[in-house]
Motif scaffolding. Structure first.
Motif, PDB file in Angstrom:
ATOM      1  N   MET A 112     -82.088 -33.409 -11.463  1.00 54.06           N
ATOM      2  CA  MET A 112     -83.468 -33.733 -11.125  1.00 54.06           C
ATOM      3  C   MET A 112     -83.756 -35.089 -11.921  1.00 54.06           C
ATOM      4  O   MET A 112     -83.459 -35.546 -12.687  1.00 54.06           O
ATOM      5  CB  MET A 112     -84.270 -32.659 -11.701  1.00 54.06           C
ATOM      6  CG  MET A 112     -85.735 -33.166 -11.137  1.00 54.06           C
ATOM      7  SD  MET A 112     -85.992 -32.843  -9.786  1.00 54.06           S
ATOM      8  CE  MET A 112     -85.787 -30.939  -9.559  1.00 54.06           C
ATOM      9  N   LYS A 113     -83.692 -36.297 -11.201  1.00 56.52           N
ATOM     10  CA  LYS A 113     -84.195 -37.389 -11.463  1.00 56.52           C
ATOM     11  C   LYS A 113     -85.651 -37.462 -11.837  1.00 56.52           C
ATOM     12  O   LYS A 113     -86.288 -37.184 -10.980  1.00 56.52           O
ATOM     13  CB  LYS A 113     -83.198 -38.625 -10.731  1.00 56.52           C
ATOM     14  CG  LYS A 113     -82.124 -38.120 -11.226  1.00 56.52           C
ATOM     15  CD  LYS A 113     -81.430 -39.980  -9.885  1.00 56.52           C
ATOM     16  CE  LYS A 113     -79.767 -39.321  -9.834  1.00 56.52           C
ATOM     17  NZ  LYS A 113     -79.017 -40.696  -9.271  1.00 56.52           N
ATOM     18  N   ILE A 114     -85.914 -37.707 -12.596  1.00 54.68           N
ATOM     19  CA  ILE A 114     -87.805 -38.089 -13.601  1.00 54.68           C
ATOM     20  C   ILE A 114     -87.501 -39.561 -13.596  1.00 54.68           C
ATOM     21  O   ILE A 114     -87.649 -40.014 -14.123  1.00 54.68           O
ATOM     22  CB  ILE A 114     -88.125 -37.076 -14.417  1.00 54.68           C
ATOM     23  CG1 ILE A 114     -87.329 -35.934 -14.247  1.00 54.68           C
ATOM     24  CG2 ILE A 114     -89.186 -36.786 -14.788  1.00 54.68           C
ATOM     25  CD1 ILE A 114     -87.708 -34.901 -13.139  1.00 54.68           C
ATOM     26  N   GLY A 115     -89.389 -39.792 -12.921  1.00 50.32           N
ATOM     27  CA  GLY A 115     -89.447 -41.034 -13.219  1.00 50.32           C
ATOM     28  C   GLY A 115     -91.107 -41.077 -13.827  1.00 50.32           C
ATOM     29  O   GLY A 115     -92.029 -39.751 -13.349  1.00 50.32           O
ATOM     30  N   LEU A 116     -91.272 -41.473 -15.357  1.00 51.08           N
ATOM     31  CA  LEU A 116     -92.316 -41.275 -15.850  1.00 51.08           C
ATOM     32  C   LEU A 116     -92.986 -42.318 -16.928  1.00 51.08           C
ATOM     33  O   LEU A 116     -92.426 -43.449 -16.510  1.00 51.08           O
ATOM     34  CB  LEU A 116     -92.138 -39.986 -17.237  1.00 51.08           C
ATOM     35  CG  LEU A 116     -92.629 -39.724 -18.308  1.00 51.08           C
ATOM     36  CD1 LEU A 116     -93.578 -38.554 -17.813  1.00 51.08           C
ATOM     37  CD2 LEU A 116     -92.279 -39.695 -19.553  1.00 51.08           C
ATOM     38  N   LEU A 117     -94.178 -41.913 -16.042  1.00 43.84           N
ATOM     39  CA  LEU A 117     -95.319 -42.746 -16.126  1.00 43.84           C
ATOM     40  C   LEU A 117     -97.125 -42.705 -17.377  1.00 43.84           C
ATOM     41  O   LEU A 117     -96.662 -41.628 -16.878  1.00 43.84           O
ATOM     42  CB  LEU A 117     -95.656 -43.078 -14.927  1.00 43.84           C
ATOM     43  CG  LEU A 117     -96.475 -43.251 -14.743  1.00 43.84           C
ATOM     44  CD1 LEU A 117     -96.938 -44.906 -13.552  1.00 43.84           C
ATOM     45  CD2 LEU A 117     -95.706 -42.543 -13.184  1.00 43.84           C
ATOM     46  N   SER A 118     -97.679 -43.158 -17.803  1.00 45.75           N
ATOM     47  CA  SER A 118     -99.122 -42.781 -18.302  1.00 45.75           C
ATOM     48  C   SER A 118    -100.010 -44.305 -18.170  1.00 45.75           C
ATOM     49  O   SER A 118     -99.462 -45.510 -18.168  1.00 45.75           O
ATOM     50  CB  SER A 118     -98.413 -42.496 -19.242  1.00 45.75           C
ATOM     51  OG  SER A 118     -99.832 -41.489 -19.976  1.00 45.75           O
ATOM     52  N   ASP A 119    -100.946 -43.881 -18.378  1.00 50.79           N
ATOM     53  CA  ASP A 119    -102.342 -44.914 -18.631  1.00 50.79           C
ATOM     54  C   ASP A 119    -102.337 -46.259 -17.496  1.00 50.79           C
ATOM     55  O   ASP A 119    -102.445 -47.223 -17.690  1.00 50.79           O
ATOM     56  CB  ASP A 119    -102.275 -45.141 -19.960  1.00 50.79           C
ATOM     57  CG  ASP A 119    -102.272 -43.778 -20.979  1.00 50.79           C
ATOM     58  OD1 ASP A 119    -103.689 -44.047 -20.958  1.00 50.79           O
ATOM     59  OD2 ASP A 119    -101.677 -43.376 -21.588  1.00 50.79           O
ATOM     60  N   THR A 120    -102.242 -45.711 -16.603  1.00 53.84           N
ATOM     61  CA  THR A 120    -102.214 -46.901 -15.385  1.00 53.84           C
ATOM     62  C   THR A 120    -103.469 -47.263 -14.529  1.00 53.84           C
ATOM     63  O   THR A 120    -103.521 -47.806 -14.822  1.00 53.84           O
ATOM     64  CB  THR A 120    -101.653 -46.435 -14.453  1.00 53.84           C
ATOM     65  OG1 THR A 120    -102.334 -44.398 -13.459  1.00 53.84           O
ATOM     66  CG2 THR A 120    -100.063 -46.265 -14.296  1.00 53.84           C
ATOM     67  N   CYS A 158     -85.751 -41.459  -8.212  1.00 54.42           N
ATOM     68  CA  CYS A 158     -85.945 -40.418  -8.931  1.00 54.42           C
ATOM     69  C   CYS A 158     -86.410 -39.416  -7.544  1.00 54.42           C
ATOM     70  O   CYS A 158     -86.796 -39.523  -6.319  1.00 54.42           O
ATOM     71  CB  CYS A 158     -87.812 -40.562  -8.913  1.00 54.42           C
ATOM     72  SG  CYS A 158     -86.835 -41.527 -10.797  1.00 54.42           S
ATOM     73  N   ASP A 159     -86.573 -37.691  -7.790  1.00 57.13           N
ATOM     74  CA  ASP A 159     -86.368 -36.846  -7.332  1.00 57.13           C
ATOM     75  C   ASP A 159     -88.231 -36.806  -7.131  1.00 57.13           C
ATOM     76  O   ASP A 159     -88.861 -35.609  -6.432  1.00 57.13           O
ATOM     77  CB  ASP A 159     -86.031 -35.850  -7.562  1.00 57.13           C
ATOM     78  CG  ASP A 159     -84.656 -35.879  -7.272  1.00 57.13           C
ATOM     79  OD1 ASP A 159     -84.201 -35.911  -6.193  1.00 57.13           O
ATOM     80  OD2 ASP A 159     -83.749 -35.762  -8.269  1.00 57.13           O
ATOM     81  N   GLU A 160     -88.970 -36.374  -8.385  1.00 58.74           N
ATOM     82  CA  GLU A 160     -90.095 -36.201  -8.695  1.00 58.74           C
ATOM     83  C   GLU A 160     -90.484 -37.236  -9.880  1.00 58.74           C
ATOM     84  O   GLU A 160     -89.600 -37.863 -10.401  1.00 58.74           O
ATOM     85  CB  GLU A 160     -90.032 -35.215  -9.216  1.00 58.74           C
ATOM     86  CG  GLU A 160     -89.967 -33.940  -8.786  1.00 58.74           C
ATOM     87  CD  GLU A 160     -90.438 -32.404  -9.848  1.00 58.74           C
ATOM     88  OE1 GLU A 160     -90.059 -31.584  -8.903  1.00 58.74           O
ATOM     89  OE2 GLU A 160     -90.761 -32.663 -10.499  1.00 58.74           O
ATOM     90  N   ILE A 161     -92.005 -37.462  -9.690  1.00 59.84           N
ATOM     91  CA  ILE A 161     -92.809 -38.974 -10.382  1.00 59.84           C
ATOM     92  C   ILE A 161     -93.210 -38.130 -11.491  1.00 59.84           C
ATOM     93  O   ILE A 161     -94.445 -36.740 -10.899  1.00 59.84           O
ATOM     94  CB  ILE A 161     -93.638 -39.833 -10.016  1.00 59.84           C
ATOM     95  CG1 ILE A 161     -92.301 -40.930  -9.154  1.00 59.84           C
ATOM     96  CG2 ILE A 161     -94.264 -40.541 -10.476  1.00 59.84           C
ATOM     97  CD1 ILE A 161     -93.060 -41.630  -8.054  1.00 59.84           C
TER      98      ILE A 161
END
Length: 168
Positions: free
Chosen positions: A1-9, A24-27
């Motif tokens: 599972m490939k994950i893209g992670l971000l915060s505080d947009t 990525c499979d999920e964000i």
């Protein structure tokens, strides 16, 4: 599972996010999403998100404050305000000690930090920094990684440009 992670947009989604998260499979979004961002992410990829302290009613209705789930063989806990090892928010620290997640993700501080906490099940702590244009951070950051069974692999920090570059 490939994950893209971000915060505080904070309501600003840099178009580079789509390029870097294409495979990525999920964000996963760790809160302070802001208006209009969640919809763009959901239209692009399956998205898991929590609301943050700046998020309005629309985001709070769509996202929980705490999101506890399994990904592959790992227990994940994502929230917006959590602190960091060993300086967790007191309520969070107690929850971590009771639930023993493998990965704990939060945002809020705008400070990119990835580390292990040997005192709490050697959990992997991830704060992806901030991907938006509001705040004191100088560079917008994302994190990308893979979960294979019970292993986190290929952890990448991605700088997507100056915070000030998006300010109009």
């Amino acid at each position: 599972m490939k994950i893209g992670l971000l915060s505080d947009t904070h309501g600003h989604l840099d178009p580079k996010v789509f390029k870097y998260f294409e495979a990525c499979d999920e964000i996963w979004h760790a809160g302070d999403i802001g208006s209009g961002v969640l919809e763009q992410l959901v239209d692009f990829k399956p998205t898991r998100a929590v609301y943050g302290n700046i998020d309005g009613h629309d985001v709070r209705v769509a996202c929980p404050e705490h999101y506890k789930f399994r990904c592959e063989g790992l227990k994940v806990w994502m929230t917006h305000i959590g602190g960091y090892p060993p300086r967790y928010n007191p309520k969070i620290k107690r929850g971590l000690q009771l639930s023993h997640p493998d990965i704990f993700i939060c945002g809020h501080s705008h400070i990119l930090r990835i580390m292990r906490d040997p005192k709490i099940n050697n959990l992997l702590y991830i704060n992806p920094g901030a991907a938006g244009i509001h705040g004191f951070h100088k560079v917008k950051t994302l994190v990308r990684f893979e979960i294979v069974g019970r292993e986190v692999k290929d952890m990448q920090v991605i700088e997507i440009g100056s915070r000030a570059a998006g300010v109009q």
